[in-house]
Design a protein around this motif. Structure first.
Motif, short mmCIF file in Angstrom:
data_model
loop_
_atom_site.label_atom_id
_atom_site.label_comp_id
_atom_site.label_asym_id
_atom_site.label_seq_id
_atom_site.Cartn_x
_atom_site.Cartn_y
_atom_site.Cartn_z
N LEU A 109 -7.93 -8.67 3.92
CA LEU A 109 -6.72 -9.19 4.55
C LEU A 109 -5.73 -8.10 4.95
CD1 LEU A 109 -6.12 -12.17 2.09
CD2 LEU A 109 -6.81 -12.36 4.49
N GLY A 110 -6.00 -6.86 4.55
CA GLY A 110 -5.06 -5.78 4.81
C GLY A 110 -3.82 -5.88 3.94
N VAL A 111 -3.94 -6.51 2.79
CA VAL A 111 -2.81 -6.69 1.87
C VAL A 111 -2.62 -5.42 1.05
CG1 VAL A 111 -2.02 -7.98 -0.16
CG2 VAL A 111 -3.09 -9.19 1.75
N THR A 112 -1.38 -4.96 0.94
CA THR A 112 -1.11 -3.71 0.22
C THR A 112 -0.79 -3.93 -1.25
OG1 THR A 112 1.22 -3.82 0.88
CG2 THR A 112 -0.28 -2.57 2.30
N ALA A 113 -0.67 -5.17 -1.68
CA ALA A 113 -0.36 -5.45 -3.09
C ALA A 113 -1.46 -4.87 -3.98
CB ALA A 113 -0.23 -6.95 -3.32
N LEU A 114 -1.06 -4.38 -5.15
CA LEU A 114 -2.03 -3.81 -6.09
C LEU A 114 -2.31 -4.75 -7.26
CD1 LEU A 114 -0.69 -0.13 -6.22
CD2 LEU A 114 -2.60 -1.02 -4.88
N GLU A 115 -1.34 -5.57 -7.63
CA GLU A 115 -1.50 -6.46 -8.77
C GLU A 115 -2.51 -7.56 -8.44
OE1 GLU A 115 1.34 -5.68 -7.36
OE2 GLU A 115 2.33 -4.41 -8.86
N THR A 116 -3.36 -7.87 -9.39
CA THR A 116 -4.41 -8.87 -9.19
C THR A 116 -3.82 -10.23 -8.84
OG1 THR A 116 -5.92 -7.70 -10.67
CG2 THR A 116 -6.35 -10.04 -10.31
N GLU A 117 -2.79 -10.64 -9.54
CA GLU A 117 -2.17 -11.94 -9.29
C GLU A 117 -1.68 -12.03 -7.85
OE1 GLU A 117 1.49 -14.70 -11.07
OE2 GLU A 117 1.35 -12.57 -11.58
N ALA A 118 -1.00 -10.99 -7.37
CA ALA A 118 -0.47 -11.00 -6.01
C ALA A 118 -1.59 -11.01 -4.98
CB ALA A 118 0.43 -9.79 -5.80
N ARG A 119 -2.68 -10.34 -5.27
CA ARG A 119 -3.81 -10.31 -4.34
C ARG A 119 -4.45 -11.69 -4.20
NH1 ARG A 119 -6.61 -4.61 -6.42
NH2 ARG A 119 -5.60 -3.23 -4.87
#
Length: 476
Positions: A387-397
């Protein structure tokens, strides 16, 4: 270390994040406006600071009531433009940073205001002040991070690392959710890594002189994601902007970092994912080549290295290099064949349930990390890359995947419950083992669990066993 303060650590600072306490939107002023206009705007809004931003809303500076008060000693200077009096060294953190991280950052910059910035764009989205945070009674949360930041030597850092179990126990007793306990541990570990890099830099300067190029020290794996438990080993790397891909200076720095970390209680990585390893030190062009090789390979070791690497977070040095590396890695990591190989590798993780639905045990213990955490963390990483998501935390991903319609809400509920449960059970087991003088690990003793927890664990292991199918379906 002040152990009396540690006994009364305020869990609020480790439980709550800046998004919950920041003032938004950010009040700004044009850099060319006179200081009198800034003073009038602060008085009107009853605030103590204004941000100066560029066309993309990224902070360029900060002007505070104290800055204006200093200028008031010479009334004629109040007509000068804001940019001549503003502070250009702006403290910034993303909205998901913990309050205690903000307190540490404010102290590090010797300022009273911090700008909250979007992790992806760097745009200013909020502001917090030292006075507001202290009103939330969070000042004791500075303890471990301050100890790490000011540690004069390795022994002092070893004391900080040795105190992490007590921190985890205190937070769990306060009812802090396990994901946030893991986040607090990771944040302190990152501060430790930053100080280790400083100590290693000083040693390298003594023997090899100044660095040949700007550089940034990166922490990888669980500490990068913000999900550390109490049995972490080393995972780190280095990026620099030199014309050559490596220099003897950076080799020496990496060796010092690894040695100091091992000395203070964070052991050498068994997979050699450390800046002391030549494969973990590159300039941007070298990293582009290295990541490209991982992406093109279906080798199990290459996929494992890629898994660990994509969770990197900068802790010390030239932060822009890490931002450039993130943009580069995210673009390369979108390749569909690579993502499918990562998804397939999740299915190769050994399930911890047998054919009859019972838990596989070794000496009465089940491997919760392998059976639950690894599939959940790996699945989230694959979806974030796609998705090109920059979040690192598993929950946010996982949440980003749900919002994108890639994961069913009912599956996400089960995955989140399994994630929380796995972290809670592992933390509790690690604390129990540490108290008995046993090294903490990734196994949980089944007989110490209540019947309810055993059944919940089995349900969690079931959903974790089909994470690869959920991710493959999301990629199609």
């Amino acid at each position: 270390m002040n152990h009396e303060i540690l006994q009364r650590i305020d869990a609020f600072a480790y439980r709550n994040r800046l998004a919950e306490v920041m003032r938004a939107p950010v009040s700004t002023i044009d850099a060319r406006a006179p200081l009198t206009a800034a003073a009038a705007l602060m008085a009107e809004k009853r605030i103590g600071a204004l941000a100066i931003v560029d066309a993309d809303q990224r902070p360029l500076g900060l002007i505070t009531d104290r800055d204006i008060a200093h200028q008031a000693a010479m009334p004629e200077s109040l007509g000068q433009p804001v940019h001549q009096a503003m502070a250009q060294d702006v403290a910034t953190l993303p909205p998901d940073a913990f309050i205690f991280e903000a307190l540490t950052e404010l102290r590090r910059h010797q300022t009273r205001h911090l700008v909250v910035t979007d992790r992806a764009t760097g745009a200013a989205i909020g502001i917090v002040s030292m006075s507001a945070l202290l009103k939330l009674r969070a000042d004791d949360a500075l303890l471990l991070s301050t100890d790490a930041e000011e540690a004069p030597d390795a022994q002092s850092l070893k004391d900080v690392v040795a105190t992490l179990p007590r921190l985890a126990k205190s937070l769990m007793a306060e009812g802090v959710p396990p994901r946030q306990v893991a986040g607090a541990i990771a944040a302190v570990i990152r501060d430790v890594y930053a100080r280790v890099a400083q100590l290693a830099e000083a040693l390298t300067l003594q023997s090899h002189g100044p660095a040949p190029a700007k550089w940034c020290f990166l922490v990888l794996g669980s500490a990068g994601r913000g999900e550390s438990l109490l049995a972490a080993d080393q995972d780190h790397a280095l990026v620099h902007d030199g014309s050559e891909d490596d220099y003897p200076w950076f080799e020496k720095l990496g060796l010092h970092c690894s040695a100091i970390l091992d000395q203070i209680g964070i052991p050498y990585c068994r997979g050699d994912v450390m800046a002391s390893n030549r494969e973990c030190r590159h300039n941007l062009a070298g990293w582009k080549k290295r990541i490209g090789l991982w992406v093109a390979s279906d080798d199990e070791v290459a996929l494992l290295n890629a898994d660990i690497f994509f969770d990197f977070r900068p802790v010390y040095g030239e932060m822009k290099l890490a931002a450039d590396l993130r943009a580069l890695a995210s673009e390369i990591g979108k390749q569909r064949t690579f993502l499918k190989r990562l998804a397939s590798s999740i299915g190769q993780i050994e399930p911890q349930l047998n054919f009859f639905g019972g838990m596989k045990t070794k000496a009465g213990r089940v491997n919760v990390k392998r059976g639950a955490l690894l599939p959940i963390v790996s699945g989230a990483r694959v979806l974030a890359l796609s998705l090109g998501v920059t979040a690192l935390e598993t929950e946010a991903r996982w949440e980003a995947a749900r919002k994108a319609g890639r994961v069913r809400p009912d599956d996400l509920v089960r995955i989140a419950d399994c994630h929380d449960m796995a972290l809670r059970l592992m933390l509790a087991q690690q604390l129990a083992d540490i108290e008995k003088g046993r090294a903490p690990g990734q196994y949980v003793e089944v007989k110490r669990l209540l019947d309810f927890d055993q059944e919940r664990l089995k349900s969690g292991l079931k959903i974790a066993a089909v994470i690869d199918l959920i991710v493959r379906y999301a990629l199609d």
